[in-house]
Design a protein around this motif. Sequence first.
Motif, PDB file in Angstrom:
ATOM      1  N   VAL A  49      41.850 -13.639 -27.503  1.00  0.00           N
ATOM      2  CA  VAL A  49      42.669 -13.090 -28.561  1.00  0.00           C
ATOM      3  C   VAL A  49      43.619 -12.199 -27.587  1.00  0.00           C
ATOM      4  O   VAL A  49      44.683 -12.241 -27.732  1.00  0.00           O
ATOM      5  CB  VAL A  49      41.895 -12.641 -29.648  1.00  0.00           C
ATOM      6  CG1 VAL A  49      42.968 -11.853 -30.350  1.00  0.00           C
ATOM      7  CG2 VAL A  49      41.387 -13.637 -30.509  1.00  0.00           C
ATOM      8  N   GLU A  50      43.032 -11.034 -26.976  1.00  0.00           N
ATOM      9  CA  GLU A  50      43.805 -10.048 -26.439  1.00  0.00           C
ATOM     10  C   GLU A  50      44.919 -10.919 -25.246  1.00  0.00           C
ATOM     11  O   GLU A  50      45.900 -10.547 -25.235  1.00  0.00           O
ATOM     12  CB  GLU A  50      42.760  -9.259 -25.746  1.00  0.00           C
ATOM     13  CG  GLU A  50      43.626  -7.876 -24.664  1.00  0.00           C
ATOM     14  CD  GLU A  50      42.949  -6.977 -24.404  1.00  0.00           C
ATOM     15  OE1 GLU A  50      43.506  -6.109 -23.642  1.00  0.00           O
ATOM     16  OE2 GLU A  50      41.607  -7.108 -24.559  1.00  0.00           O
ATOM     17  N   ARG A  51      44.094 -11.756 -24.207  1.00  0.00           N
ATOM     18  CA  ARG A  51      45.218 -12.221 -23.365  1.00  0.00           C
ATOM     19  C   ARG A  51      46.241 -13.244 -23.867  1.00  0.00           C
ATOM     20  O   ARG A  51      47.410 -12.857 -23.551  1.00  0.00           O
ATOM     21  CB  ARG A  51      43.924 -13.349 -22.429  1.00  0.00           C
ATOM     22  CG  ARG A  51      44.886 -14.067 -21.541  1.00  0.00           C
ATOM     23  CD  ARG A  51      44.044 -14.844 -20.667  1.00  0.00           C
ATOM     24  NE  ARG A  51      43.159 -15.752 -21.447  1.00  0.00           N
ATOM     25  CZ  ARG A  51      43.639 -16.833 -21.777  1.00  0.00           C
ATOM     26  NH1 ARG A  51      44.855 -17.424 -21.620  1.00  0.00           N
ATOM     27  NH2 ARG A  51      42.854 -17.802 -22.492  1.00  0.00           N
ATOM     28  N   MET A  52      45.805 -13.869 -25.073  1.00  0.00           N
ATOM     29  CA  MET A  52      46.788 -14.817 -25.514  1.00  0.00           C
ATOM     30  C   MET A  52      48.091 -13.937 -26.365  1.00  0.00           C
ATOM     31  O   MET A  52      49.234 -14.342 -26.345  1.00  0.00           O
ATOM     32  CB  MET A  52      46.341 -15.859 -26.325  1.00  0.00           C
ATOM     33  CG  MET A  52      45.479 -16.732 -25.413  1.00  0.00           C
ATOM     34  SD  MET A  52      44.793 -18.048 -26.549  1.00  0.00           S
ATOM     35  CE  MET A  52      46.235 -19.360 -26.389  1.00  0.00           C
ATOM     36  N   THR A  53      47.738 -12.911 -27.066  1.00  0.00           N
ATOM     37  CA  THR A  53      48.563 -11.932 -27.809  1.00  0.00           C
ATOM     38  C   THR A  53      49.405 -11.358 -26.879  1.00  0.00           C
ATOM     39  O   THR A  53      50.441 -11.177 -26.976  1.00  0.00           O
ATOM     40  CB  THR A  53      47.758 -10.939 -28.566  1.00  0.00           C
ATOM     41  OG1 THR A  53      46.898 -11.788 -29.639  1.00  0.00           O
ATOM     42  CG2 THR A  53      48.720 -10.137 -29.451  1.00  0.00           C
ATOM     43  N   ILE A 100      49.740 -19.889 -40.756  1.00  0.00           N
ATOM     44  CA  ILE A 100      49.852 -19.687 -39.318  1.00  0.00           C
ATOM     45  C   ILE A 100      50.746 -20.912 -38.707  1.00  0.00           C
ATOM     46  O   ILE A 100      51.420 -20.691 -37.873  1.00  0.00           O
ATOM     47  CB  ILE A 100      48.462 -19.869 -38.636  1.00  0.00           C
ATOM     48  CG1 ILE A 100      47.578 -18.390 -38.890  1.00  0.00           C
ATOM     49  CG2 ILE A 100      48.421 -20.314 -37.229  1.00  0.00           C
ATOM     50  CD1 ILE A 100      46.172 -18.482 -38.292  1.00  0.00           C
ATOM     51  N   SER A 101      50.685 -22.210 -39.417  1.00  0.00           N
ATOM     52  CA  SER A 101      51.511 -23.517 -39.039  1.00  0.00           C
ATOM     53  C   SER A 101      52.859 -23.091 -39.230  1.00  0.00           C
ATOM     54  O   SER A 101      53.833 -23.996 -38.433  1.00  0.00           O
ATOM     55  CB  SER A 101      50.992 -24.723 -39.752  1.00  0.00           C
ATOM     56  OG  SER A 101      51.454 -24.477 -40.867  1.00  0.00           O
ATOM     57  N   GLU A 102      53.060 -22.008 -40.038  1.00  0.00           N
ATOM     58  CA  GLU A 102      54.671 -22.036 -40.465  1.00  0.00           C
ATOM     59  C   GLU A 102      55.401 -20.836 -39.352  1.00  0.00           C
ATOM     60  O   GLU A 102      56.450 -20.669 -39.325  1.00  0.00           O
ATOM     61  CB  GLU A 102      54.825 -21.398 -41.675  1.00  0.00           C
ATOM     62  CG  GLU A 102      54.451 -22.334 -42.836  1.00  0.00           C
ATOM     63  CD  GLU A 102      54.164 -21.996 -44.077  1.00  0.00           C
ATOM     64  OE1 GLU A 102      54.943 -20.924 -44.267  1.00  0.00           O
ATOM     65  OE2 GLU A 102      53.638 -22.740 -44.969  1.00  0.00           O
ATOM     66  N   ILE A 103      54.477 -20.076 -38.554  1.00  0.00           N
ATOM     67  CA  ILE A 103      54.884 -18.936 -37.636  1.00  0.00           C
ATOM     68  C   ILE A 103      55.729 -19.572 -36.402  1.00  0.00           C
ATOM     69  O   ILE A 103      55.100 -20.248 -35.772  1.00  0.00           O
ATOM     70  CB  ILE A 103      53.928 -17.927 -37.261  1.00  0.00           C
ATOM     71  CG1 ILE A 103      53.096 -17.651 -38.469  1.00  0.00           C
ATOM     72  CG2 ILE A 103      54.426 -16.809 -36.462  1.00  0.00           C
ATOM     73  CD1 ILE A 103      53.840 -16.812 -39.508  1.00  0.00           C
ATOM     74  N   PRO A 104      56.865 -19.215 -36.102  1.00  0.00           N
ATOM     75  CA  PRO A 104      57.576 -19.870 -35.062  1.00  0.00           C
ATOM     76  C   PRO A 104      57.018 -19.268 -33.771  1.00  0.00           C
ATOM     77  O   PRO A 104      56.572 -18.252 -33.713  1.00  0.00           O
ATOM     78  CB  PRO A 104      59.133 -19.467 -35.333  1.00  0.00           C
ATOM     79  CG  PRO A 104      59.052 -18.097 -36.213  1.00  0.00           C
ATOM     80  CD  PRO A 104      57.952 -18.339 -37.057  1.00  0.00           C
ATOM     81  N   GLU A 112      44.926 -21.810 -32.909  1.00  0.00           N
ATOM     82  CA  GLU A 112      43.686 -22.137 -33.164  1.00  0.00           C
ATOM     83  C   GLU A 112      42.587 -21.085 -32.927  1.00  0.00           C
ATOM     84  O   GLU A 112      41.682 -20.477 -33.634  1.00  0.00           O
ATOM     85  CB  GLU A 112      43.081 -23.231 -32.393  1.00  0.00           C
ATOM     86  CG  GLU A 112      41.673 -24.062 -32.679  1.00  0.00           C
ATOM     87  CD  GLU A 112      41.934 -24.243 -34.187  1.00  0.00           C
ATOM     88  OE1 GLU A 112      40.807 -23.940 -34.889  1.00  0.00           O
ATOM     89  OE2 GLU A 112      42.692 -24.852 -34.831  1.00  0.00           O
ATOM     90  N   VAL A 113      43.059 -20.239 -31.923  1.00  0.00           N
ATOM     91  CA  VAL A 113      42.248 -19.107 -31.531  1.00  0.00           C
ATOM     92  C   VAL A 113      42.504 -17.992 -32.830  1.00  0.00           C
ATOM     93  O   VAL A 113      41.603 -17.372 -33.190  1.00  0.00           O
ATOM     94  CB  VAL A 113      42.759 -18.543 -30.092  1.00  0.00           C
ATOM     95  CG1 VAL A 113      42.482 -17.054 -30.335  1.00  0.00           C
ATOM     96  CG2 VAL A 113      42.368 -19.224 -29.060  1.00  0.00           C
ATOM     97  N   LEU A 114      43.676 -18.000 -33.211  1.00  0.00           N
ATOM     98  CA  LEU A 114      43.890 -16.912 -34.522  1.00  0.00           C
ATOM     99  C   LEU A 114      43.188 -17.369 -35.626  1.00  0.00           C
ATOM    100  O   LEU A 114      42.628 -16.449 -36.181  1.00  0.00           O
ATOM    101  CB  LEU A 114      45.391 -16.715 -34.625  1.00  0.00           C
ATOM    102  CG  LEU A 114      46.248 -16.058 -33.459  1.00  0.00           C
ATOM    103  CD1 LEU A 114      47.600 -16.326 -33.559  1.00  0.00           C
ATOM    104  CD2 LEU A 114      46.021 -14.452 -33.297  1.00  0.00           C
ATOM    105  N   ALA A 118      40.220 -14.967 -37.198  1.00  0.00           N
ATOM    106  CA  ALA A 118      40.588 -14.506 -38.685  1.00  0.00           C
ATOM    107  C   ALA A 118      39.097 -14.903 -39.431  1.00  0.00           C
ATOM    108  O   ALA A 118      38.528 -14.221 -40.529  1.00  0.00           O
ATOM    109  CB  ALA A 118      41.741 -15.259 -39.336  1.00  0.00           C
ATOM    110  N   GLY A 119      38.560 -16.337 -39.228  1.00  0.00           N
ATOM    111  CA  GLY A 119      37.368 -16.688 -40.025  1.00  0.00           C
ATOM    112  C   GLY A 119      36.120 -15.493 -39.701  1.00  0.00           C
ATOM    113  O   GLY A 119      35.472 -15.310 -40.508  1.00  0.00           O
ATOM    114  N   LYS A 120      36.133 -15.147 -38.435  1.00  0.00           N
ATOM    115  CA  LYS A 120      34.980 -14.353 -38.159  1.00  0.00           C
ATOM    116  C   LYS A 120      35.158 -12.972 -38.679  1.00  0.00           C
ATOM    117  O   LYS A 120      34.207 -12.275 -39.175  1.00  0.00           O
ATOM    118  CB  LYS A 120      34.846 -14.001 -36.609  1.00  0.00           C
ATOM    119  CG  LYS A 120      34.096 -15.648 -36.100  1.00  0.00           C
ATOM    120  CD  LYS A 120      34.157 -15.576 -34.824  1.00  0.00           C
ATOM    121  CE  LYS A 120      33.281 -16.895 -33.954  1.00  0.00           C
ATOM    122  NZ  LYS A 120      33.808 -18.181 -34.347  1.00  0.00           N
TER     123      LYS A 120
END
Length: 315
Positions: A49-53, A100-104, A112-114, A118-120
Amino acid sequence: MENFPLINMEKLNGDERRATMGKIKDACENWGFFELVNHGISHELLDTVERMTKEHYRKCMEQRFKEMVTAKALDDVKTEVNNVDWESTFFLRHLPDSNISEIPDLDDEYSEVLRDFAGKLEKLAEELLDLLCENLGLEKGYLKQAFYGSKGPNFGTKVSNYPPCPTPDLIKGLRAHTDAGGIILLFQDDKVSGLQLLKDGEWIDVPPMRHSIVINLGDQIEVITNGRYKSVMHRVIAQTNGTRMSIASFYNPGNDAVIYPAEKLVKAESKDEQVYPKFVFDDYMKLYAGLKFQAKEPRFEAMKAAKACGPVATP
């Protein structure tokens, strides 16, 4: 100064459960914040999450932020700025419906990672609410039910980056405020600091710690506990070096949830009186939108006054 509350959740499963619950209780009563380790979310997922963010910020957000700074002439201010924050953000909604699917600019892998993260966090939030119930003497599930409304809770994430600022004494990363909602779960940068909370009239740093989740309580928890637990003012101080990552997830009541002090906690008070108002959460949020960076007490008083003018319908 006493140490910032650190809770090792593994100790809830053994002989140290009682002492650990005591630490959570003290943190909720005296800090409004605490930091979790061994919370059940894998280090591997947090690292991803950190790397991709951070990659997403560099690729998609950094240039926009620089253009905003130039457009508002924030890179050459001479006096304190009180109407804008030195932050780059985007918002995700998970519950009751995901956007999430609507965020550009979010690629499939990052999305998918987000979703996984979020689920956890949702499960961790609900586990924490039940721990609060246990400490408060409320039945298990009381807080989750209080938040539920007709469609379930609201759950969303604010993804923020706080770039280096040339004038951190004149512009805040994020101005001081309490959070309007329920329980907040923060995954923050472990190298660049900046988050502070107000305790006993002093601003105290929330220490960056690798793989921890910082928890803070929102205004709705203060209302439901009749002030036993309180939301706390906090802010982000901009830094001259380094970009600070902040991923704050908000587990909040549903829009039509009716919020009021738990009867058991009102009766337990020595004066036997309900200090806080009863209101529909969405009405509070409409008020909060214009008063976020002001003290919370006038918001509570305004909700009391609104109720006095007309009854709040209970679904």
